[in-house]
Design a protein around this motif. Structure first.
Motif, PDB file in Angstrom:
ATOM      1  N   LYS A 272     -29.991 -28.437 -30.856  1.00 42.28           N
ATOM      2  CA  LYS A 272     -29.310 -28.856 -32.085  1.00 42.28           C
ATOM      3  C   LYS A 272     -29.224 -27.690 -33.059  1.00 42.28           C
ATOM      4  CE  LYS A 272     -28.928 -32.669 -35.183  1.00 42.28           C
ATOM      5  NZ  LYS A 272     -29.286 -34.054 -35.389  1.00 42.28           N
ATOM      6  N   ARG A 273     -28.039 -27.543 -33.630  1.00 38.06           N
ATOM      7  CA  ARG A 273     -27.811 -26.537 -34.669  1.00 38.06           C
ATOM      8  C   ARG A 273     -27.922 -27.212 -36.031  1.00 38.06           C
ATOM      9  NH1 ARG A 273     -23.959 -22.182 -33.258  1.00 38.06           N
ATOM     10  NH2 ARG A 273     -23.019 -22.663 -35.270  1.00 38.06           N
ATOM     11  N   GLY A 274     -27.880 -26.447 -37.077  1.00 36.74           N
ATOM     12  CA  GLY A 274     -27.996 -26.997 -38.424  1.00 36.74           C
ATOM     13  C   GLY A 274     -26.827 -27.863 -38.847  1.00 36.74           C
ATOM     14  N   ASP A 275     -25.696 -27.757 -38.178  1.00 38.47           N
ATOM     15  CA  ASP A 275     -24.500 -28.508 -38.570  1.00 38.47           C
ATOM     16  C   ASP A 275     -24.281 -29.766 -37.731  1.00 38.47           C
ATOM     17  OD1 ASP A 275     -23.769 -27.462 -36.132  1.00 38.47           O
ATOM     18  OD2 ASP A 275     -22.028 -26.365 -36.879  1.00 38.47           O
ATOM     19  N   ASP A 276     -25.306 -30.245 -37.050  1.00 38.16           N
ATOM     20  CA  ASP A 276     -25.261 -31.436 -36.198  1.00 38.16           C
ATOM     21  C   ASP A 276     -24.499 -31.240 -34.897  1.00 38.16           C
ATOM     22  OD1 ASP A 276     -26.954 -32.976 -37.730  1.00 38.16           O
ATOM     23  OD2 ASP A 276     -25.322 -33.770 -38.957  1.00 38.16           O
TER      24      ASP A 276
END
Length: 186
Positions: free
Chosen positions: A86-90
């Motif tokens: 998972k990245r910070g932007d969903d």
């Protein structure tokens, strides 16, 4: 995807990593030719470091932020690893690597196609590859990823250097030039 324990493809079984995989992870990912094409593989890659990585993934499992699988070939065991974080932007960042003895046999493409068929349910999928690794770009394109036109510079632990990487996103309908409904049916 969160309920998927294993993914079967024609020649591969994608399954959760086990502590017993640490030796093969260290040997294959620690190969300088492999390590230079992935972000976080140290050279040398000690077995205890691979064990620590596997333990960290297992500890983080309840967070639903990491979906990482061993790619097994029957009779051989682990030949590579594929997953998404998972990245910070969903969105989720998809990545993979295969041991050098298994390059050029279509395993990466097969694993990626099997993986994204289950991982689409996570949300938007992104990926990238270092500019000097066009083979990885071809694998990603065959798996339904399309170039975004963006390039970013990332630090490669195996190279001990910052390296430009081309960005891609999962867009099978765009990649094949077909409508979204047709892409879902494929």
């Amino acid at each position: 995807m969160r309920d998927v324990i294993e993914i079967e493809t024609e020649r591969l079984r994608l399954r959760p990593l086990r502590m017993s995989d640490a030796g093969r992870v260290a040997r294959f990912a620690g190969d300088p030719g492999v390590a230079r094409m992935i972000l976080r593989a140290p050279v040398p890659y000690l077995e205890c470091a691979a064990e620590g990585w596997i333990m960290t993934l297992n500890a983080r499992a309840p967070l639903g932020a990491d979906f990482v699988f061993a790619a097994d070939v029957e009779g051989e065991g682990l030949v590579g690893v594929i997953g998404a974080h998972k990245r910070g932007d969903d969105s989720f960042e998809v990545g993979y690597w295969f041991g050098r003895p298994y390059w050029g046999q279509g395993y990466a493409t097969e694993a990626l196609r099997g993986f994204v068929s289950a991982a689409q349910s996570l949300g938007p999928l992104q990926a990238g590859h270092f500019v000097d690794n066009p083979a990885s770009g071809r694998v990603l394109e065959k798996g339904g990823f399309a170039y975004t036109g963006e390039t970013e510079t990332l630090y490669s632990l195996g190279r001990n250097a910052r390296v430009p990487a081309k960005r891609m996103r999962y867009a099978p309908a765009m990649e094949r030039g077909v409508g979204a409904r047709e892409a879902v049916a494929c």
